[in-house]
Design a protein around this motif. Structure first.
Motif, PDB file in Angstrom:
ATOM      1  N   GLU A   1      12.894 -38.539 -11.248  1.00 32.11           N
ATOM      2  CA  GLU A   1      12.045 -37.839 -12.279  1.00 32.11           C
ATOM      3  C   GLU A   1      10.667 -37.530 -11.732  1.00 32.11           C
ATOM      4  O   GLU A   1      10.205 -38.189 -10.864  1.00 32.11           O
ATOM      5  CB  GLU A   1      11.841 -38.848 -13.478  1.00 32.11           C
TER       6      GLU A   1
ATOM      7  N   ASP B   1       7.084 -36.002 -13.057  1.00 33.71           N
ATOM      8  CA  ASP B   1       6.328 -35.634 -14.434  1.00 33.71           C
ATOM      9  C   ASP B   1       5.266 -34.545 -13.815  1.00 33.71           C
ATOM     10  O   ASP B   1       4.310 -35.306 -12.966  1.00 33.71           O
ATOM     11  CB  ASP B   1       5.751 -36.923 -14.829  1.00 33.71           C
TER      12      ASP B   1
ATOM     13  N   HIS C   1       2.824 -33.307 -15.780  1.00 36.92           N
ATOM     14  CA  HIS C   1       1.662 -33.163 -16.612  1.00 36.92           C
ATOM     15  C   HIS C   1       0.278 -33.016 -16.364  1.00 36.92           C
ATOM     16  O   HIS C   1      -0.562 -32.636 -16.632  1.00 36.92           O
ATOM     17  CB  HIS C   1       1.907 -34.426 -17.689  1.00 36.92           C
ATOM     18  N   THR C   2      -0.037 -33.749 -14.942  1.00 36.24           N
ATOM     19  CA  THR C   2      -1.273 -33.734 -14.518  1.00 36.24           C
ATOM     20  C   THR C   2      -1.618 -32.446 -13.454  1.00 36.24           C
ATOM     21  O   THR C   2      -2.598 -32.540 -13.050  1.00 36.24           O
ATOM     22  CB  THR C   2      -1.823 -34.933 -13.629  1.00 36.24           C
TER      23      THR C   2
ATOM     24  N   ARG D   1      14.918 -34.846 -12.803  1.00 37.96           N
ATOM     25  CA  ARG D   1      14.433 -34.515 -14.109  1.00 37.96           C
ATOM     26  C   ARG D   1      13.066 -34.014 -13.965  1.00 37.96           C
ATOM     27  O   ARG D   1      12.052 -34.751 -13.492  1.00 37.96           O
ATOM     28  CB  ARG D   1      14.750 -35.419 -15.250  1.00 37.96           C
TER      29      ARG D   1
ATOM     30  N   ILE E   1       9.759 -32.837 -15.678  1.00 36.34           N
ATOM     31  CA  ILE E   1       9.020 -33.004 -16.925  1.00 36.34           C
ATOM     32  C   ILE E   1       7.545 -32.187 -16.875  1.00 36.34           C
ATOM     33  O   ILE E   1       6.665 -32.508 -15.847  1.00 36.34           O
ATOM     34  CB  ILE E   1       8.431 -34.193 -17.180  1.00 36.34           C
ATOM     35  N   HIS E   2       7.979 -30.969 -17.490  1.00 38.20           N
ATOM     36  CA  HIS E   2       6.691 -29.793 -17.535  1.00 38.20           C
ATOM     37  C   HIS E   2       6.058 -29.730 -18.552  1.00 38.20           C
ATOM     38  O   HIS E   2       4.828 -29.338 -18.764  1.00 38.20           O
ATOM     39  CB  HIS E   2       7.321 -28.413 -16.974  1.00 38.20           C
ATOM     40  N   GLY E   3       6.381 -30.625 -19.767  1.00 38.14           N
ATOM     41  CA  GLY E   3       5.739 -30.556 -20.944  1.00 38.14           C
ATOM     42  C   GLY E   3       6.169 -29.190 -21.749  1.00 38.14           C
ATOM     43  O   GLY E   3       6.768 -28.424 -21.339  1.00 38.14           O
TER      44      GLY E   3
ATOM     45  N   SER F   1      16.192 -36.568 -22.918  1.00 35.84           N
ATOM     46  CA  SER F   1      15.701 -36.165 -21.750  1.00 35.84           C
ATOM     47  C   SER F   1      14.448 -35.264 -21.656  1.00 35.84           C
ATOM     48  O   SER F   1      14.024 -34.942 -20.844  1.00 35.84           O
ATOM     49  CB  SER F   1      16.968 -35.596 -20.775  1.00 35.84           C
ATOM     50  N   GLY F   2      14.039 -35.080 -22.977  1.00 35.99           N
ATOM     51  CA  GLY F   2      12.961 -34.482 -22.994  1.00 35.99           C
ATOM     52  C   GLY F   2      12.862 -33.097 -23.917  1.00 35.99           C
ATOM     53  O   GLY F   2      11.836 -32.303 -23.907  1.00 35.99           O
TER      54      GLY F   2
ATOM     55  N   ALA G   1      11.400 -30.701 -20.500  1.00 39.04           N
ATOM     56  CA  ALA G   1      12.075 -30.823 -19.242  1.00 39.04           C
ATOM     57  C   ALA G   1      13.057 -30.095 -18.916  1.00 39.04           C
ATOM     58  O   ALA G   1      13.770 -29.592 -19.836  1.00 39.04           O
ATOM     59  CB  ALA G   1      12.658 -32.451 -19.426  1.00 39.04           C
TER      60      ALA G   1
END
Length: 99
Positions: free
Chosen positions: A21, A23, A25-26, A52, A54-56, A87-88, A92
């Motif tokens: 995974e 992420d 986000h930042t 996975r 996660i791009h929001g 899963s988002g 995601a």
């Protein structure tokens, strides 16, 4: 004052664990160009072939950038968007990497 007093401290290198995974986000869209290929290289070395990302949900700029990059990377076998509800969803994307 000594020369050492003028020098800024050298930041300590922090290694983040590589797992299935990532992420984002930042991160800004302009920062993913080298991040994703490097991350996927490390995943493949560890036998992680399903990631996975996660791009929001947001305005979609990060997702669009991620998808454009994924379409160009030879190590990406396939990507699936949106991810399933657990899963988002549309925040995601599942990425399947080549062995």
């Amino acid at each position: 004052m000594t020369p050492a007093d003028d020098e800024a401290p050298i930041p300590e290198v922090v290694e983040h664990p590589i797992g299935p995974e990532l992420d984002l986000h930042t991160f800004r869209p302009s920062e993913i160009g080298s991040l994703l290929p490097e991350y996927f290289t490390e995943c493949r070395k560890r036998g992680i072939l399903r990631v996975r990302v996660i791009h929001g949900k947001g305005a979609g700029a990060l997702r669009i950038g991620v998808h454009q990059l994924l379409a160009q990377l030879p190590e990406v076998q396939q990507f699936i968007w949106p991810a399933d509800e657990t899963s988002g969803s549309w925040g995601a994307t599942w990425v399947l990497l080549r062995p």
